[in-house]
Scaffold this motif. Structure first.
Motif, mmCIF file in Angstrom:
data_model
loop_
_atom_site.group_PDB
_atom_site.id
_atom_site.type_symbol
_atom_site.label_atom_id
_atom_site.label_comp_id
_atom_site.label_asym_id
_atom_site.label_seq_id
_atom_site.Cartn_x
_atom_site.Cartn_y
_atom_site.Cartn_z
ATOM 1 N N ILE A 101 -85.136 -132.972 0.929
ATOM 2 C CA ILE A 101 -85.251 -134.112 1.839
ATOM 3 C C ILE A 101 -85.869 -135.269 1.053
ATOM 4 N N VAL A 102 -85.217 -136.434 1.113
ATOM 5 C CA VAL A 102 -85.596 -137.559 0.264
ATOM 6 C C VAL A 102 -86.025 -138.751 1.114
ATOM 7 N N LEU A 103 -87.246 -139.194 0.924
ATOM 8 C CA LEU A 103 -87.739 -140.409 1.584
ATOM 9 C C LEU A 103 -87.275 -141.634 0.811
ATOM 10 N N LYS A 104 -86.781 -142.643 1.526
ATOM 11 C CA LYS A 104 -86.403 -143.891 0.868
ATOM 12 C C LYS A 104 -87.643 -144.788 0.810
ATOM 13 N N ARG A 105 -88.262 -144.877 -0.357
ATOM 14 C CA ARG A 105 -89.475 -145.676 -0.531
ATOM 15 C C ARG A 105 -89.202 -146.937 -1.349
ATOM 16 N N THR A 106 -88.554 -146.774 -2.502
ATOM 17 C CA THR A 106 -88.332 -147.924 -3.386
ATOM 18 C C THR A 106 -86.964 -148.559 -3.183
ATOM 19 N N ALA A 107 -86.052 -147.811 -2.577
ATOM 20 C CA ALA A 107 -84.693 -148.293 -2.281
ATOM 21 C C ALA A 107 -83.896 -148.642 -3.535
ATOM 22 N N HIS A 108 -84.227 -148.045 -4.668
ATOM 23 C CA HIS A 108 -83.376 -148.224 -5.846
ATOM 24 C C HIS A 108 -82.345 -147.095 -5.867
ATOM 25 N N ASP A 109 -81.312 -147.251 -6.669
ATOM 26 C CA ASP A 109 -80.206 -146.297 -6.666
ATOM 27 C C ASP A 109 -80.643 -144.938 -7.212
ATOM 28 N N VAL A 110 -80.323 -143.899 -6.463
ATOM 29 C CA VAL A 110 -80.562 -142.536 -6.937
ATOM 30 C C VAL A 110 -79.331 -141.705 -6.606
ATOM 31 N N THR A 111 -79.223 -140.579 -7.278
ATOM 32 C CA THR A 111 -78.102 -139.671 -7.034
ATOM 33 C C THR A 111 -78.459 -138.706 -5.915
ATOM 34 N N MET A 112 -77.564 -138.585 -4.942
ATOM 35 C CA MET A 112 -77.747 -137.637 -3.843
ATOM 36 C C MET A 112 -76.653 -136.570 -3.947
ATOM 37 N N LYS A 113 -77.087 -135.327 -4.070
ATOM 38 C CA LYS A 113 -76.133 -134.230 -4.231
ATOM 39 C C LYS A 113 -75.667 -133.733 -2.863
ATOM 40 N N ALA A 114 -74.387 -133.811 -2.630
ATOM 41 C CA ALA A 114 -73.812 -133.389 -1.351
ATOM 42 C C ALA A 114 -74.100 -131.915 -1.094
ATOM 43 N N GLY A 115 -74.457 -131.630 0.159
ATOM 44 C CA GLY A 115 -74.725 -130.260 0.539
ATOM 45 C C GLY A 115 -76.136 -129.790 0.245
ATOM 46 N N LEU A 172 -87.533 -128.727 -0.816
ATOM 47 C CA LEU A 172 -88.307 -129.733 -1.547
ATOM 48 C C LEU A 172 -88.293 -131.043 -0.770
ATOM 49 N N ILE A 173 -89.452 -131.642 -0.622
ATOM 50 C CA ILE A 173 -89.567 -132.975 -0.016
ATOM 51 C C ILE A 173 -89.988 -133.934 -1.116
ATOM 52 N N THR A 174 -89.198 -134.975 -1.347
ATOM 53 C CA THR A 174 -89.514 -135.941 -2.391
ATOM 54 C C THR A 174 -89.146 -137.340 -1.907
ATOM 55 N N ALA A 175 -89.112 -138.292 -2.807
ATOM 56 C CA ALA A 175 -88.749 -139.676 -2.487
ATOM 57 C C ALA A 175 -87.871 -140.211 -3.598
ATOM 58 N N ASP A 176 -87.174 -141.311 -3.303
ATOM 59 C CA ASP A 176 -86.381 -141.913 -4.377
ATOM 60 C C ASP A 176 -87.296 -142.326 -5.527
ATOM 61 N N GLY A 177 -88.494 -142.801 -5.184
ATOM 62 C CA GLY A 177 -89.472 -143.173 -6.200
ATOM 63 C C GLY A 177 -90.747 -143.646 -5.536
ATOM 64 N N GLY A 178 -91.682 -144.051 -6.358
ATOM 65 C CA GLY A 178 -92.932 -144.613 -5.865
ATOM 66 C C GLY A 178 -93.328 -145.789 -6.733
ATOM 67 N N HIS A 179 -94.264 -146.576 -6.259
ATOM 68 C CA HIS A 179 -94.735 -147.726 -7.024
ATOM 69 C C HIS A 179 -96.065 -147.374 -7.683
ATOM 70 N N ARG A 180 -96.130 -147.556 -8.996
ATOM 71 C CA ARG A 180 -97.357 -147.250 -9.723
ATOM 72 C C ARG A 180 -97.416 -148.090 -10.988
ATOM 73 N N GLY A 181 -98.492 -148.860 -11.125
ATOM 74 C CA GLY A 181 -98.676 -149.654 -12.334
ATOM 75 C C GLY A 181 -97.621 -150.716 -12.537
ATOM 76 N N GLY A 182 -97.074 -151.219 -11.416
ATOM 77 C CA GLY A 182 -96.051 -152.249 -11.515
ATOM 78 C C GLY A 182 -94.669 -151.722 -11.834
ATOM 79 N N LYS A 183 -94.526 -150.410 -11.892
ATOM 80 C CA LYS A 183 -93.243 -149.795 -12.213
ATOM 81 C C LYS A 183 -92.841 -148.822 -11.108
ATOM 82 N N ILE A 184 -91.576 -148.419 -11.147
ATOM 83 C CA ILE A 184 -91.102 -147.385 -10.224
ATOM 84 C C ILE A 184 -91.245 -146.023 -10.896
ATOM 85 N N VAL A 185 -91.908 -145.112 -10.211
ATOM 86 C CA VAL A 185 -92.001 -143.731 -10.682
ATOM 87 C C VAL A 185 -90.744 -143.010 -10.209
#
Length: 653
Positions: free
Chosen positions: A222-236, A188-201
């Motif tokens: 694989i996680v792209l750092k887009r919004t740079a807010h805190d997210v949980t990263m699962k080891a391994g 899975l390829i994702t991101a920490d979040g995205g910007h939409r409507g003035g909020k973080i998705v």
């Protein structure tokens, strides 16, 4: 009875191309006529010639079309190529420094990515995928905001022969889980979040929730750092994009795949049941996007092409990630909502980045139309030379606003009909030649054999008589199946006429000039006192009223009429108190009666601040039918742009 669908919309305005546009267009009347003639006289040879001239092959094909196992058609099957090579590498000798992607985030951050840089980033990420064990044929799910890395991820999958499945970033964790499991995705390829409507998705949070109950096929995120807010990263399991690509080469030899190798799966939700994973091939799909970029969008070397669709939809696949790049174009990519910080954002972007071709959905046009002419009039839109619409039929009133206010009467409008399943535009005007009519997608393109038939499969030759829209001959960009569900592929698209036609699921008519008019989905047809009416035509009549900006009509059971028409209306002004206005309702009912006849008068009209739409702009009419019938909503509403609108529509707010 399918053949009794009545056409009640009368629209006779005709807009020929301007002399300036026609004189500079790449396709003139003689060339277009020659294309039609070639396609009609030798369907296979027509597509073979285009495949040889438009695609870069590693191993040329000898067999054009294999129909032995119809409706499982195979195009160019003994040839080999790579889609990423066709979109990037082949342009490098003379376009390395040309801008491939112009990006602007919702918060105003911008990037310009050249073809050379796109090549480097795609290769580096392709190597990252290989380092995580991804090989040709593996499925990779992409769940990202609308940023360049989403396109890079798609191109990287194509480069190594991995099959991508992009899941729209507005979908819920449950929808993501279903798609991961159905595809048996490994990564899975994702991101920490995205910007939409003035909020973080919260994309990473949704992905984490989805993976709690997924099967065991998926090993890596694989996680792209887009919004740079805190997210949980699962080891391994989880790895940041930057870490995954760190130190890897920016060269990656393309994996040369068979023409019929699946390029991607794209899930369509359908009306009921689990989503269908539509399978598209490599060569045939790409060819469809290339020729329509040239025929429909009159592609020019200096164009700044902006298709506003998210890559989570087929429009974003064909006219953001693949088609424009395959012709060596420059695309505009915008991350956020069209109303941030205000309703002028689209027009500001067009002015700032000198957009020349603008392609968007009718729902977006109607929403922006609501803010008035003065908003777009504040911006210099003179760079725009061609406008397009996609996603659903456009009502004449919105078409005229688009033509007058955005195009200043000089820009042709290409109203395009196609589907996730068709891969590319199938009915659309060739803008330098074909005169347009507000609300009509005009004529089928060369090599696209569409027809309107009755329930027996007989062509309807009477002008303006409605029937089923079908495709009579296979075409290269057609779907190749439903992932893992052979029976559903046959039943959904071919079973009605025993594999003879592809059934689009839309009702349509053709007028005296042979122009197609889409009347709505077959399951959206209204049955009023024995008359079968297309929803689009009633909606168009309502929107033609000066007070109305948008409308959706549905049927609800009626003891006398069979079905009564219920209209949901968004006004240009404020919503009436309590969502009711007896005087205006009577005025609108009379207006519809004058426009198209008493049979089409809505029995009831409800007013709302908005209609229930997905983030792609599609009105969820099934939700409206549920509300109209007073039933409990059981459908998935997670894709709605604004779920709170349902309370208003139900009279609970």
């Amino acid at each position: 009875m399918v053949q009794n669908i009545d056409s009640i919309l009368q629209e006779n305005r005709l807009f020929p191309p301007t002399a300036d546009f026609a004189n500079s267009a790449s396709i003139n009347a003689a060339k277009l006529q020659a294309l039609y003639q070639q396609a009609e006289e030798h369907h296979e040879g027509f597509w073979a010639e285009l495949a040889r001239s438009e695609l870069a092959w590693k191993k040329p094909f000898n067999k054009t079309l294999n129909s032995d196992h119809a409706p499982h058609y195979r195009w160019f099957e003994d040839g080999k190529l790579n889609v990423s090579y066709n979109c990037i590498d082949r342009h490098l000798p003379d376009k390395a420094d040309k801008t491939a992607i112009i990006f602007e985030g919702e918060q105003g951050d911008t990037r310009h990515i050249s073809y050379a840089e796109l090549h480097q980033e795609t290769c580096r990420f392709a190597n990252a995928l290989k380092a995580q064990g991804i090989a040709s044929g593996d499925r990779v799910v992409i769940y990202m905001p609308m940023v360049p890395e989403a396109i890079i991820a798609m191109q990287a999958c194509a480069r190594i022969g991995a099959i991508h499945s992009v899941v729209f970033g507005g979908f819920s964790a449950e929808a993501l889980k279903d798609r991961i499991d159905d595809a048996s995705a490994k990564l899975l390829i994702t991101a920490d979040g995205g910007h939409r409507g003035g909020k973080i998705v919260e994309l990473k949070a949704a992905a984490d929730k989805a993976l709690e109950s997924c099967g065991d096929s998926l090993q890596t995120v694989i996680v792209l750092k887009r919004t740079a807010h805190d997210v949980t990263m699962k080891a391994g399991r989880d790895i940041w994009w930057t870490d995954a690509t760190q130190g890897l080469s920016d060269e990656c030899e393309p994996v040369w795949v068979d023409a019929e190798h699946p390029l991607f799966l794209l899930y369509t939700s359908g009306s009921t049941g689990k989503p269908k994973g539509i399978v598209h091939s490599s060569a045939g799909y790409l060819l469809g996007t290339i020729v329509t970029m040239k025929w429909v969008f009159d592609h020019r070397a200096d164009d700044i092409f902006w298709c506003t669709a998210d890559v989570g939809w087929i429009t974003g696949h064909s006219y953001v990630a693949y088609g424009p790049l395959a012709v060596g174009g420059t695309i505009m990519v915008y991350e956020g909502a069209p109303t941030v910080p205000d309703t002028g954002r689209f027009w500001q972007l067009c002015e700032t980045h000198k957009v020349t071709v603008f392609y968007t959905a009718p729902t977006a046009i109607r929403a922006l139309m609501k803010s008035g002419d003065e908003v777009p009039n504040r911006y210099d839109l003179s760079s725009i030379r061609l406008l397009g619409t996609v996603g659903e039929p456009i009502n004449p009133e919105a078409w005229m606003w688009y033509h007058m206010v955005i195009g200043k009467t000089r820009c042709p409008i290409v109203d395009t009909w196609w589907q996730t399943e068709t891969g590319a535009n199938m009915i659309a005007p060739v803008p330098g030649v074909v005169a347009t009519k507000p609300g009509s997608c005009t004529r089928a393109l060369p090599g696209m054999a569409l027809d309107v038939v009755d329930e027996e499969g007989n062509p309807i030759t009477t002008p303006n008589k409605g029937g089923l829209l079908v495709v009579r001959k296979p075409w290269p960009s057609m779907l190749r199946g439903v992932w893992g569900d052979e029976a559903r592929y046959i039943e959904a698209y071919w079973g009605m006429f025993n594999n003879r036609y592809y059934v689009a699921g839309d009702s349509a008519r053709r007028d005296e000039d042979g122009y197609f008019w889409i009347m709505g989905r077959i399951d959206d047809v209204l049955n009023v006192s024995g008359h079968r009416l297309g929803t689009m035509e009633v909606e168009s009549a309502l929107v033609a009223h000066p007070a109305v900006v948008e409308a959706a009509v549905v049927g609800r059971p009626d003891e006398i009429k069979g079905e009564a028409i219920l209209a949901y209306v968004v006004l240009k002004g404020a919503r009436p108190e309590g969502g009711k206005d007896a005087t205006l309702t009577q005025e609108l009912r009379s207006w519809v009666g004058e426009q198209i006849g008493a049979i089409a008068k809505p029995s009831d009209i409800r007013y709302a601040d908005n209609l229930p739409k997905t983030r792609s702009g599609k009105i969820m009419r099934r939700l409206l039918r549920t509300i109209a019938s007073g039933e409990e909503i059981t459908q998935d509403t997670s894709t709605l742009e604004n779920e709170t609108i349902l309370l208003q529509l139900q009279g609970k707010e």
